[in-house]
Design a protein around this motif. Structure first.
Motif, PDB file in Angstrom:
ATOM      1  N   ARG A   1       8.967  -8.529  -9.880  1.00  0.00           N
ATOM      2  CA  ARG A   1       8.115  -9.685  -9.670  1.00  0.00           C
ATOM      3  C   ARG A   1       7.334  -9.877 -10.966  1.00  0.00           C
ATOM      4  NH1 ARG A   1       4.190  -7.525  -6.329  1.00  0.00           N
ATOM      5  NH2 ARG A   1       2.790  -7.608  -8.099  1.00  0.00           N
TER       6      ARG A   1
ATOM      7  N   ARG B   1       6.241 -19.654 -12.897  1.00  0.00           N
ATOM      8  CA  ARG B   1       6.808 -18.464 -13.536  1.00  0.00           C
ATOM      9  C   ARG B   1       6.500 -18.442 -15.028  1.00  0.00           C
ATOM     10  NH1 ARG B   1      11.551 -17.128 -15.820  1.00  0.00           N
ATOM     11  NH2 ARG B   1      12.609 -19.119 -15.618  1.00  0.00           N
TER      12      ARG B   1
ATOM     13  N   GLN C   1       8.236 -15.664  -9.045  1.00  0.00           N
ATOM     14  CA  GLN C   1       9.323 -16.002  -9.980  1.00  0.00           C
ATOM     15  C   GLN C   1      10.285 -17.044  -9.449  1.00  0.00           C
ATOM     16  OE1 GLN C   1       9.384 -14.238 -13.296  1.00  0.00           O
ATOM     17  NE2 GLN C   1       7.378 -14.169 -12.365  1.00  0.00           N
TER      18      GLN C   1
ATOM     19  N   SER D   1       3.117 -13.949  -9.743  1.00  0.00           N
ATOM     20  CA  SER D   1       4.076 -15.022  -9.471  1.00  0.00           C
ATOM     21  C   SER D   1       5.375 -14.430  -8.927  1.00  0.00           C
ATOM     22  CB  SER D   1       4.358 -15.788 -10.761  1.00  0.00           C
ATOM     23  OG  SER D   1       5.565 -16.509 -10.618  1.00  0.00           O
TER      24      SER D   1
ATOM     25  N   THR E   1      10.038 -22.519 -11.829  1.00  0.00           N
ATOM     26  CA  THR E   1       9.808 -22.555 -13.273  1.00  0.00           C
ATOM     27  C   THR E   1       8.342 -22.769 -13.672  1.00  0.00           C
ATOM     28  OG1 THR E   1      12.010 -23.476 -13.465  1.00  0.00           O
ATOM     29  CG2 THR E   1      10.591 -23.668 -15.404  1.00  0.00           C
TER      30      THR E   1
ATOM     31  N   ARG F   1      13.568  -9.548 -22.320  1.00  0.00           N
ATOM     32  CA  ARG F   1      13.726  -8.788 -21.077  1.00  0.00           C
ATOM     33  C   ARG F   1      14.432  -7.467 -21.351  1.00  0.00           C
ATOM     34  NH1 ARG F   1      15.433 -13.858 -18.438  1.00  0.00           N
ATOM     35  NH2 ARG F   1      13.530 -14.787 -17.626  1.00  0.00           N
TER      36      ARG F   1
ATOM     37  N   LEU G   1      16.628 -17.399 -14.735  1.00  0.00           N
ATOM     38  CA  LEU G   1      16.211 -16.952 -13.402  1.00  0.00           C
ATOM     39  C   LEU G   1      16.399 -18.021 -12.305  1.00  0.00           C
ATOM     40  CD1 LEU G   1      15.218 -14.151 -14.221  1.00  0.00           C
ATOM     41  CD2 LEU G   1      13.092 -14.631 -13.071  1.00  0.00           C
TER      42      LEU G   1
ATOM     43  N   ALA H   1      10.392  -9.492 -14.161  1.00  0.00           N
ATOM     44  CA  ALA H   1      11.514  -9.743 -13.248  1.00  0.00           C
ATOM     45  C   ALA H   1      12.766 -10.095 -14.046  1.00  0.00           C
ATOM     46  CB  ALA H   1      11.171 -10.874 -12.291  1.00  0.00           C
TER      47      ALA H   1
END
Ligand SMILES: Cc1cc2nc3c(=O)[nH]c(=O)nc-3n(C[C@H](O)[C@H](O)[C@H](O)COP(=O)(O)O)c2cc1C
Ligand code: SF4
Ligand code: SF4
Ligand code: SF4
Ligand code: SF4
Ligand code: FES
Lengths: 351, 523
Positions: free
Chosen positions: A166, B458, B452, B450, B455, A125, A144, A170
């Protein structure tokens, strides 16, 4: 109380209780990751799903409430789902240990014997810069679960963190990806405390060995910084006997596990070389010398009595520390008005 | 940033949280793409925390890009016509200050490959595209467009609103008609209406006009050609549900539909048909998941469009926690015909979007049990290429080989093939477009759309996209039995239809195209 069935046994629980708690009381432990008792049910990680009769799909125990006649099963396909979901989370968990905090995902993986079958090519990320020296955050350790953000919105009301974007890009960031210092963050560390993977961590522990926190001794104490008297756990390195970090437990009545920046991070004074550990009285030579409490109190009392005799009681003013409790403040004003006979008493907490 | 414009605009923007999405859209149109500063300024104006507005504005694909950005569709139909290469070429030749954005299905698949700039549709390489190719179906009559309310009335419109049948009769006719939601889930409309009537007032009605399912263009046809018909259906729903407030949640990309609906709402208002009622257009901002009904509710309430846990269903706990009836555009548009003909005599049919390798792509009303071959040959002018694969519904409906061309496109018949009719977006792919590529693109679509929250969706969709990409060079990213476990977990434990449905095309491909998955080993 209503009756419901749990893995074939008839048990009872208050109607409306979250299934995850009711099950725990009857000896059935349902693992959770995105759940925190301080937060509203979310049901995102899906780790806690259980089969419920009549429901076409398993339901999250962290967000399902007990009703009469509910028939719940945690056997059947549920254990396999847990293992698969753990594998999924591991497949983008690039850094399991940014700062030595406990990692519940790793605990789960160990217990279930789950490993990542692949590493997602887009697991990395976008990092961000943070100028504060207290809290670190590594997006690559984040699962997350959104607990931190929900804490900021539901408990702390700082809303200094957000779930940005999204799809695969994300990530959780301090608002707009700024440094925490440039948001409404007060560095209370509450988001850190709810993070199940240690993705948010004490920055001064960056690079600490895995699960470092669990190797420390815990000493229960009370924060002395203000009259709220938050209950804290001091984590002490058994070798050096130094306090390494401070946490608090949601079960503690005065603060329910929440702290402010002082209680959570300002413990360095304890080991500071300049910290006063015994009373000092200035001698004839003009220097401060260690002495006993009795002696120090005697010197202070004589000094105050002297001022009162020479200049009258109104020459004395009392300034109370913000760190005193209400009871201590009451006693201090008693001392001021009855013994010192002055009206001039003030607390620096008043604005 | 035009500070003066912002200051005067802010003063006009309403502060209830439900206005957040609309306010963000207006600032984007009138001031510029939503930056951190604009986001915070709006947050302060609306008395919302900065972080919460940041979360919302970053959820949608369009709020952070300029209104005149070029949006190039790389949905499956456009992809099979070379959209990727066009995108690359466009990016290369674009002036440095231009924004070129890749977007999933724009809902104009009959013009594929296609792009939009602002509200303008740009079919690559064609100057005068045929905009609507539709038939005069017995229920919706899309063969003829209604320009004005008078046109609509001349065709028998508004009769039902003027002499409203009793709620009992409406329910009886809906049930007799067998109408089952055309948004994709196929829930019996009569039962949904019955459920809403049993809940306490106040109630809301929402029209789902977010049509984002790849290959699906039918709702756009209804809104562009017969907006008054949709409004009559909507008002029937509102009158039936005794709802005084209704909303149409429309995807941002449908500019023509937006104009026609806005104009038609104006005409209805002027004719006194909205007296005592409010009917509002809510415009999305680029997020497929907001077509999922509970994500839509969250979006309308000014939060990230992340689906809610169900139950409770919207009929009990919907907009602002009130009972809410949510129906698809096409579902509502059929209701006047059902009430006019009577449920039993209503010609059971639906709109099929037929796109891809056909000579005359468009949107056609046909019986529910029509076969792909009939749709292609009798409605869409025949195949334009050798057919390699067909997708009967939407992204999660399945990928079928040419052997399925004679299967009736009903729920029951398609179940035998591990597929479903979904939103009836029949996509015809030429032989040169590899099914593995189609499957991989479908998974990429799910991964990027998605929300998010959970799980399995995602991570599962990203992994499946990766697995397909690896298979293209004969590599196995994960052994087959484990892939099956992941699919099981996605289908069973995902929160909403996106994650629950994503395994369908994969399982279906395992079954129908087994040779593609040989590297994964046996099941
Ligand atoms: C990911 C996802 C996307 C959806 N998109 C749409 C859509 O664009 N339009 C629509 O009408 N329904 C869509 N739906 C279905 C809606 O949730 C809902 O079932 C439908 O609007 C109900 O109306 P109906 O009963 O008339 O079909 C979607 C569902 C999911 C899970
Ligand atoms: S440290 Fe406290 S104030 Fe800062 S973001 Fe976390 S919860 Fe909010
Ligand atoms: S930072 Fe921690 S609490 Fe926040 S979403 Fe990631 S894993 Fe959860
Ligand atoms: S200073 Fe902060 S942590 Fe300490 S008692 Fe007061 S509120 Fe609690
Ligand atoms: S299934 Fe996907 S889109 Fe639906 S709630 Fe879960 S993450 Fe969001
Ligand atoms: S703990 Fe229940 S879904 Fe995460």
């Amino acid at each position: 109380m209503v009756k419901f069935s749990l893995d074939g046994k008839t048990v009872s629980a208050p109607e409306g209780e979250l299934l995850v708690y009711a099950a725990a009381r009857h000896g059935v432990f349902i693992p959770t990751l995105c759940h925190d008792e301080k937060l509203d049910p979310y049901g995102g990680c899906r780790m806690c799903v259980v089969d419920v009769e009549g429901s076409p799909r398993p339901l999250p125990a962290c967000a399902t409430r007990v009703t009469a006649g509910l028939a719940v099963s945690t056997n059947s396909s549920v254990p396999q789902y847990r293992k698969t979901l753990t594998e999924m989370l591991l497949s983008e968990h690039l850094n399991a240990n940014p700062g030595g905090r406990p990692n519940e995902l790793l605990d789960m993986a160990e217990e279930l014997g789950a490993a990542a079958p692949l590493i997602l090519p887009d697991a990395k990320r976008e990092p961000y810069e943070d100028r504060n020296r207290l809290m670190g955050y590594d997006p690559d350790a984040c699962i997350l679960c959104n607990r931190c953000v929900r804490y900021t919105q539901e408990v702390m009301q700082c809303s200094a963190l957000s779930l940005e974007g999204r799809g695969p890009t994300a990530r959780i960031v301090p608002t707009h990806g700024h440094s925490w210092l440039d948001t409404e963050c007060e560095l209370c560390g509450g988001c850190l405390s709810t993070c199940p993977t240690g993705a948010i961590y004490e920055k001064f522990h960056e690079g600490a060995p895995p699960q470092h926190e669990r190797s420390l001794d815990q000493v229960k104490s009370t924060c002395t910084f203000c009259g709220v008297g938050c209950q804290i756990d001091l984590h002490v390195d058994p070798a050096t006997k130094r306090i390494v970090k401070v946490t608090s437990d949601p079960g503690y009545v005065s603060n329910e596990g929440n702290l402010c920046v002082k209680g959570r991070f300002a413990f360095n004074f304890v080991h500071h070389p300049d910290r006063l550990t015994q009373p000092l009285v200035r001698g004839e030579d003009g220097e401060l010398h260690p002495t006993s409490w009795d002696d120090a109190l005697r010197v202070a009392a004589e000094g105050l009595r002297g001022v009162k005799e020479r200049h009258g009681p109104q020459a004395i003013g009392v300034l109370a520390s913000a760190r005193l409790t209400m009871e201590e403040n009451f006693l201090l004003q008693k001392l001021a008005r009855t013994a010192l006979e002055t009206h001039s008493i003030h607390s620096c907490e008043a604005t | 940033m035009d500070v003066l414009r912002l200051t005067s605009l802010l003063a006009e923007l309403p502060t209830p949280r439900t206005s957040l999405l609309d306010n963000l859209g207006r600032i984007r149109r009138e001031v510029g793409p939503i930056t951190a500063e604009l986001s915070d300024a709006l947050a302060d104006h609306m008395n919302i925390r900065h972080g919460e507005v940041h979360e919302v504005k970053s959820f949608y694909s369009f709020l952070e890009v300029p209104v005149d950005a070029l949006r190039v569709c790389t949905g499956p139909v456009c992809d099979c016509f070379g959209a990727r290469a066009l995108l690359a070429r466009t990016q290369e030749h674009a002036p440095p200050d231009a924004t070129v954005l890749e977007v999933p299905c724009l809902g104009h698949c009959e013009l594929a490959p296609v792009a939009t700039r602002g509200d303008t549709i740009l079919p690559f390489g064609r100057d005068e595209p045929v905009l609507h190719r539709a038939n005069e179906g017995p229920s919706l009559g899309l063969g003829q467009a209604d320009g004005t309310l008078a046109d609509y009335e001349r065709r028998g419109g508004l009769e039902l609103l003027r002499s409203l049948p009793s709620p009992e009769r409406i329910l009886a006719e809906l049930k007799a008609s067998g109408l089952a939601g055309y948004g994709g889930a196929g829930f019996p409309t009569g039962l949904k209406w019955e459920a809403i009537a049993a809940e306490p007032e106040p109630r809301y009605v929402i029209v789902n006009a977010d049509e984002g399912e790849p290959g699906t263009i039918k709702d756009r046809y209804v809104m562009e050609l017969r907006p008054h018909l949709l409004l009559e259906g909507t008002l029937l729903a509102m009158r039936f549900a005794r709802a005084t407030e209704g909303f149409v949640y429309l995807r941002e990309e449908y500019a023509t539909a937006r104009d026609r609906l806005a104009r038609a709402i104006g005409e209805f208002r002027a004719a006194g048909l909205l007296d005592g009622l409010s009917l509002e257009l809510v415009v999305g901002a680029g997020a497929y998941i907001c077509g999922e009904e509970t994500a839509m509710l969250e979006s309308m309430e000014g939060r990230r469009g992340m689906p809610r846990l169900k139950p409770p269903y919207p009929s009990r706990f919907g907009y602002l926690g009130r009972p809410t009836l949510i129906n698809n555009v096409e579902t509502l548009a059929h209701i006047p015909a059902i009430l006019r003909a009577g449920g039993e005599r209503w010609p059971r049919g639906r709109l099929w979007s037929v796109t891809g390798a056909v000579r005359e792509p468009g949107c056609f009303e046909a019986p529910l049990d029509v076969t792909p071959r009939r749709l292609i040959e009798e409605y869409a002018g025949g195949a334009s290429d050798e057919i390699g694969a067909i997708v009967p519904g939407g992204a999660a409906s399945g990928i079928l080989p040419p052997a399925a061309l004679d299967v009736p496109l009903t729920r029951e018949a398609l179940r035998e093939w591990g597929a479903g009719p979904g939103s009836a977006g029949l996509q015809v792919f030429p032989r040169r477009y590899p099914p593995l590529r189609l499957l991989g693109e479908t998974m990429r679509f799910f991964a990027e759309e998605s929300c998010q929250k959970c799980t399995p969706c995602r991570i599962g969709n990203r992994a499946l996209h990766h697995i397909c990409a690896e298979l293209e060079h004969g590599e196995a990213a994960m052994p087959r039995p484990q892939v099956e476990e992941w699919l099981d977990a996605m289908a069973a434990t995902s929160i909403c239809g996106l994650g629950q449905g994503a395994p369908i095309p994969v399982r279906n491909a395992f079954r129908l195209w087994p040779e593609l998955f040989a590297p994964l080993g046996s099941a």
